[in-house]
Structure formats: structure tokens, C-alpha cells
Motif scaffolding. Structure first.
Motif, PDB file in Angstrom:
ATOM      1  N   PRO A  43       0.798  -1.237   0.000  1.00 33.16           N
ATOM      2  CA  PRO A  43       0.000   0.000   0.000  1.00 33.16           C
ATOM      3  C   PRO A  43       0.824   1.277   0.000  1.00 33.16           C
ATOM      4  N   ILE A  44       1.897   1.343   0.796  1.00 32.57           N
ATOM      5  CA  ILE A  44       2.708   2.561   0.838  1.00 32.57           C
ATOM      6  C   ILE A  44       3.409   2.773  -0.498  1.00 32.57           C
ATOM      7  N   ILE A  45       3.934   1.680  -1.077  1.00 32.44           N
ATOM      8  CA  ILE A  45       4.568   1.770  -2.397  1.00 32.44           C
ATOM      9  C   ILE A  45       3.552   2.242  -3.431  1.00 32.44           C
ATOM     10  N   PHE A  46       2.320   1.721  -3.332  1.00 27.50           N
ATOM     11  CA  PHE A  46       1.285   2.054  -4.310  1.00 27.50           C
ATOM     12  C   PHE A  46       0.942   3.535  -4.282  1.00 27.50           C
ATOM     13  N   ILE A  47       0.722   4.089  -3.102  1.00 27.25           N
ATOM     14  CA  ILE A  47       0.310   5.490  -3.043  1.00 27.25           C
ATOM     15  C   ILE A  47       1.454   6.420  -3.434  1.00 27.25           C
ATOM     16  N   ILE A  48       2.689   6.029  -3.141  1.00 24.70           N
ATOM     17  CA  ILE A  48       3.829   6.857  -3.536  1.00 24.70           C
ATOM     18  C   ILE A  48       4.006   6.822  -5.051  1.00 24.70           C
ATOM     19  N   VAL A  49       3.891   5.626  -5.651  1.00 30.24           N
ATOM     20  CA  VAL A  49       4.045   5.497  -7.103  1.00 30.24           C
ATOM     21  C   VAL A  49       2.945   6.254  -7.825  1.00 30.24           C
ATOM     22  N   THR A  50       1.698   6.101  -7.403  1.00 27.45           N
ATOM     23  CA  THR A  50       0.590   6.780  -8.076  1.00 27.45           C
ATOM     24  C   THR A  50       0.659   8.291  -7.874  1.00 27.45           C
ATOM     25  N   SER A  51       1.118   8.728  -6.724  1.00 29.62           N
ATOM     26  CA  SER A  51       1.292  10.160  -6.497  1.00 29.62           C
ATOM     27  C   SER A  51       2.406  10.707  -7.388  1.00 29.62           C
ATOM     28  N   LEU A  52       3.452   9.901  -7.596  1.00 26.26           N
ATOM     29  CA  LEU A  52       4.527  10.301  -8.503  1.00 26.26           C
ATOM     30  C   LEU A  52       4.011  10.429  -9.936  1.00 26.26           C
ATOM     31  N   ILE A  53       3.129   9.507 -10.337  1.00 21.29           N
ATOM     32  CA  ILE A  53       2.539   9.579 -11.678  1.00 21.29           C
ATOM     33  C   ILE A  53       1.768  10.887 -11.840  1.00 21.29           C
ATOM     34  N   TYR A  54       0.980  11.260 -10.817  1.00 22.85           N
ATOM     35  CA  TYR A  54       0.260  12.531 -10.890  1.00 22.85           C
ATOM     36  C   TYR A  54       1.224  13.706 -10.931  1.00 22.85           C
ATOM     37  N   THR A  55       2.270  13.655 -10.112  1.00 19.70           N
ATOM     38  CA  THR A  55       3.251  14.739 -10.076  1.00 19.70           C
ATOM     39  C   THR A  55       3.903  14.937 -11.441  1.00 19.70           C
ATOM     40  N   LEU A  56       4.227  13.838 -12.111  1.00 15.57           N
ATOM     41  CA  LEU A  56       4.825  13.921 -13.443  1.00 15.57           C
ATOM     42  C   LEU A  56       3.837  14.502 -14.459  1.00 15.57           C
ATOM     43  N   ALA A  57       2.566  14.072 -14.361  1.00 18.53           N
ATOM     44  CA  ALA A  57       1.546  14.598 -15.273  1.00 18.53           C
ATOM     45  C   ALA A  57       1.370  16.091 -15.071  1.00 18.53           C
ATOM     46  N   GLU A  58       1.336  16.537 -13.823  1.00 16.84           N
ATOM     47  CA  GLU A  58       1.189  17.957 -13.537  1.00 16.84           C
ATOM     48  C   GLU A  58       2.429  18.730 -13.971  1.00 16.84           C
ATOM     49  N   HIS A  59       3.604  18.110 -13.835  1.00 12.93           N
ATOM     50  CA  HIS A  59       4.860  18.772 -14.224  1.00 12.93           C
ATOM     51  C   HIS A  59       4.878  19.085 -15.718  1.00 12.93           C
ATOM     52  N   PHE A  60       4.351  18.169 -16.518  1.00 14.02           N
ATOM     53  CA  PHE A  60       4.388  18.348 -17.964  1.00 14.02           C
ATOM     54  C   PHE A  60       3.276  19.272 -18.473  1.00 14.02           C
ATOM     55  N   PHE A  61       2.120  19.247 -17.790  1.00 11.24           N
ATOM     56  CA  PHE A  61       0.975  20.007 -18.301  1.00 11.24           C
ATOM     57  C   PHE A  61       0.620  21.236 -17.459  1.00 11.24           C
ATOM     58  N   HIS A  62       1.171  21.331 -16.239  1.00 11.67           N
ATOM     59  CA  HIS A  62       1.016  22.523 -15.397  1.00 11.67           C
ATOM     60  C   HIS A  62      -0.448  22.926 -15.205  1.00 11.67           C
ATOM     61  N   ILE A  63      -1.308  21.968 -14.945  1.00 19.64           N
ATOM     62  CA  ILE A  63      -2.727  22.310 -14.844  1.00 19.64           C
ATOM     63  C   ILE A  63      -3.081  22.948 -13.507  1.00 19.64           C
ATOM     64  N   GLU A  64      -2.277  22.739 -12.468  1.00 19.89           N
ATOM     65  CA  GLU A  64      -2.633  23.267 -11.158  1.00 19.89           C
ATOM     66  C   GLU A  64      -2.632  24.790 -11.134  1.00 19.89           C
ATOM     67  N   LYS A  65      -1.881  25.395 -12.054  1.00 19.05           N
ATOM     68  CA  LYS A  65      -1.854  26.857 -12.090  1.00 19.05           C
ATOM     69  C   LYS A  65      -3.232  27.437 -12.387  1.00 19.05           C
ATOM     70  N   GLY A  66      -4.083  26.637 -13.045  1.00 19.94           N
ATOM     71  CA  GLY A  66      -5.424  27.117 -13.357  1.00 19.94           C
ATOM     72  C   GLY A  66      -6.431  26.888 -12.255  1.00 19.94           C
ATOM     73  N   TYR A  67      -6.022  26.103 -11.246  1.00 22.88           N
ATOM     74  CA  TYR A  67      -6.972  25.760 -10.180  1.00 22.88           C
ATOM     75  C   TYR A  67      -6.479  26.143  -8.790  1.00 22.88           C
ATOM     76  N   PHE A  68      -5.167  26.027  -8.569  1.00 22.68           N
ATOM     77  CA  PHE A  68      -4.609  26.291  -7.246  1.00 22.68           C
ATOM     78  C   PHE A  68      -3.586  27.415  -7.348  1.00 22.68           C
ATOM     79  N   LYS A  69      -3.616  28.280  -6.385  1.00 19.68           N
ATOM     80  CA  LYS A  69      -2.637  29.356  -6.347  1.00 19.68           C
ATOM     81  C   LYS A  69      -2.164  29.535  -4.921  1.00 19.68           C
ATOM     82  N   ILE A  70      -0.871  29.307  -4.724  1.00 20.36           N
ATOM     83  CA  ILE A  70      -0.279  29.499  -3.403  1.00 20.36           C
ATOM     84  C   ILE A  70       0.345  30.888  -3.389  1.00 20.36           C
TER      85      ILE A  70
END
Length: 205
Positions: A43-70
Motif C-alpha cells: 500500500p505505501i509503495i502504491f500510493i507513492i508510485v501513483t502520487s509520482l505519476i500525478y506529479t509527473l503529469a502535472e509537471h508536464f501540463f502545469h494544470i494546477e496553475k489554473g486551479y490552485f494558487k499558493i
């Protein structure tokens, strides 16, 4: 190397785990806990791997800039914590899972399920949630359609359904309590980062 080989197996690794969690999440997690732990990814490996997949997707497409602003706030520590959360989704999800698990223990206190078992459940289903959001990021980047709100709703429905199925699939109340526990856990986690940031800055003044 052993963990990487295990993750990439088609019959009992990452893809098998994703299929089982999409088709029968509650049942397969119960089987993992009580019967067979060799076919699903840890389970820990799974959530880290899937979170990494999301991080990579966001890195390439930068979609969070349209929804989240820190943005800069009155608390630099809170800003730093928020930036860390958005840069380390795997670890942040594990921490947030603690808050969700606490609420699930309250809502499902009559069930004979301990905190450790709930944490296993959350690692698996929240990992699937990250894959939904990763898919939204890819589709958003390719098509230009603002799909994150839709996939966020799909993720919430999936989490409510999968957690409810784990506890009692026969009752609609289980799904509603699961959704409420997830929402409250997310809100509590978010509030804790705010309190921690502002509290630390207040003490340092």
C-alpha cells in the motif's frame, strides 16, 4: 530492484492492483488484509508510485496553475508548508490519510477494523484517486478542456464507494459516511497546516 520488479508484474503488480481496486476495491483490500498479500502492490509503495505519476503529469501540463494558487500570505511558514504539500503528494497523502482514518474510526466505530487496516485501505483507494487526477491532467493538457472539477467529483464518488464497500456495501449510509469522513479528513488536514503555519510564526515573533 525487487520492489520495482514486483510493481511492474502484470499478473500481480501495479496493473493487477489497479484493476482490482477499480472493480472491487473493498473486497480486494479485505482479501489483502486477511488472506493474500502477495498479489497486490504494497500500500505505501502504491500510493507513492501513483502520487509520482500525478506529479509527473502535472509537471508536464502545469494544470494546477489554473486551479490552485499558493500566494504570499501573512504566514511564510504556512506558504512553505503548502508548497511542500504540492511538491510531495505521496507523503502528504499518507499524512492526510491519518486524519481521514481518525474520522473513519469515529463513523465506523461499531466495525471490527483497526487503525492499521484503515490506513491500508486509504493508501490503496487514495492511490487510485491520484490516478484519476493524473488522467485529468493529461486530458486537460491534450484537449485544453477544464476537466479537473469533473474528475475531482469522480474521485470523491469512487472514494466514498470503495470505502463504503470495505465496511458495508449493502448500506447506502456506509457510502455517505465514507464520503463525509473523507471530506472532514481533508478539511482537518488543511486546517492543521494553517494552524501549524500561523502558530509557528506567532511564536517566533
Amino acid at each position: 530492484m525487487h520492489e520495482i520488479e514486483h510493481v511492474l508484474h502484470f499478473e500481480k503488480g501495479l496493473f493487477f492492483t489497479i484493476r482490482e481496486l477499480l472493480l472491487r476495491p473493498g473486497k480486494c483490500v479485505r482479501e489483502y488484509i486477511s488472506e493474500n498479500r502477495s498479489r497486490l502492490v504494497k500500500p505505501i509503495i502504491f500510493i507513492i508510485v501513483t502520487s509520482l505519476i500525478y506529479t509527473l503529469a502535472e509537471h508536464f501540463f502545469h494544470i494546477e496553475k489554473g486551479y490552485f494558487k499558493i500566494s504570499d500570505s501573512t504566514s511564510p511558514t504556512f506558504d512553505a508548508i503548502s508548497n511542500w504539500v504540492h511538491s510531495h503528494y505521496g507523503y502528504a497523502n499518507i499524512i492526510m490519510g491519518f486524519f481521514i482514518a481518525c474520522w473513519l474510526r469515529i463513523f465506523f466505530r461499531k466495525h471490527d477494523v483497526n487503525f492499521f487496516e484503515i490506513s491500508i485501505l486509504l493508501s490503496f483507494v487514495m492511490g487510485i484517486g491520484m490516478l484519476f487526477l493524473a488522467l485529468a491532467a493529461v486530458l486537460n493538457g491534450v484537449t485544453g478542456l477544464k476537466l479537473m472539477p469533473v474528475f475531482s467529483l469522480i474521485t470523491l464518488i469512487y472514494l466514498s464507494w470503495s470505502i463504503g464497500q470495505f465496511f458495508d456495501p449493502r448500506k447506502l449510509a456506509s457510502l455517505l459516511k465514507a464520503g463525509a469522513a473523507y471530506a472532514l479528513g481533508f478539511a482537518t488536514f488543511s486546517a492543521s497546516t494553517w494552524v501549524l503555519g500561523l502558530g509557528y510564526d506567532a511564536m517566533m515573533r
